[in-house]
Design an enzyme around this catalytic site. Sequence first.
Site, PDB file in Angstrom:
ATOM      1  CB  CYS A   1     -19.638  38.324  29.387  1.00  0.00           C
ATOM      2  SG  CYS A   1     -19.078  39.066  30.948  1.00  0.00           S
TER       3      CYS A   1
ATOM      4  CE  LYS B   1     -16.444  41.524  25.532  1.00  0.00           C
ATOM      5  NZ  LYS B   1     -16.630  42.993  25.684  1.00  0.00           N
TER       6      LYS B   1
ATOM      7  CE  LYS C   1     -14.741  46.973  31.234  1.00  0.00           C
ATOM      8  NZ  LYS C   1     -14.953  46.606  29.815  1.00  0.00           N
TER       9      LYS C   1
ATOM     10  CE  LYS D   1     -11.919  43.536  30.305  1.00  0.00           C
ATOM     11  NZ  LYS D   1     -12.840  42.747  29.474  1.00  0.00           N
TER      12      LYS D   1
END
Length: 326
Positions: free
Chosen positions: A273, A245, A149, A147
Amino acid sequence: MKLRIDAESWAYKVPFRVSRGAEAALDVIVVTLNDSSGHIGRGEAAGVDYHGETIASMRAQLEAVRSKLERGIDFEGLAALLPAGGARNAIDCALWDLDAKCSGRSVWDLAAVTAKPLETVFTIGLEATPSEMAEKATAATSHSLLKVKLDADLPLERLRAIRAARPDARIVVDANQAWTFAELQRLAPPFAELRVQMIEQPLPRGGDAALEGFRSPVPLCADESCLHLGELEQAAARYQMINIKLDKTGGLTHALELARAARARGLGLMVGCMAGGSLAMAPTFVVGCLCDLVDIDGPLLQKADRLPGIDYAGGRVSVFGPEVWG
């Protein structure tokens, strides 16, 4: 029932950077519920920072209703007592843990969820240069699902560098509300060519109406734009997936409701999360068993984890037992 509230700080291995800034450590609240029989339930929450939640504000919320909580409360009563957010999440998860221990049933049984090992993403945080991010991706050799960013600074260059470094990896992208609609339109086609599987929250919450009717070549996932069930209908008109989340939903109870409602609408599901250790990841794991993508790598980003913790081996996450939670 007795309520204990603790504040803790867990240092990251390296500062964790997203488009909103960088943090050296994660601050959390941990609540412990003790019943008259000696059973203990625990829950951990980091809160929703972009809604202004802090450790102090969550503690104040809990202290304001301490007497009602200590008299005893169920999930329905908790939802009426506290709004969705970190404070309710911590109590809700502690109640699930307590119910499991009092009843002798596993959280999987209580939640009607089939437990299974999961694969989690490994997060590549923002760094100063594309090459630094590529180095982090190269070092994550045991993780096949990354993932990444990104913000508005060289997003395509950063992604190209990571793809060149890891041609084998499956990649999802999280823009954390950093782009404009024009930037999304420009970036989505080359991101599709680079085999990006999903783009998470490209536009700001409240500024994503342009996505209605937009046919993105890469599926779009709502994070900040879908906090709870009340926002699902609008999100479904703009996104193909939602990221659930527990700090946003206010706990496992509502997270499960949201997951099942979103699936009924044909949406893809991701569970994420606000980072955190195994005590926060355990109830998130339960929702993850219903999802297409799982982001529960919080303990991997920290210098230490709460013990006993969930077992991570590369990107694989083992089913946990009641000694961890639930």
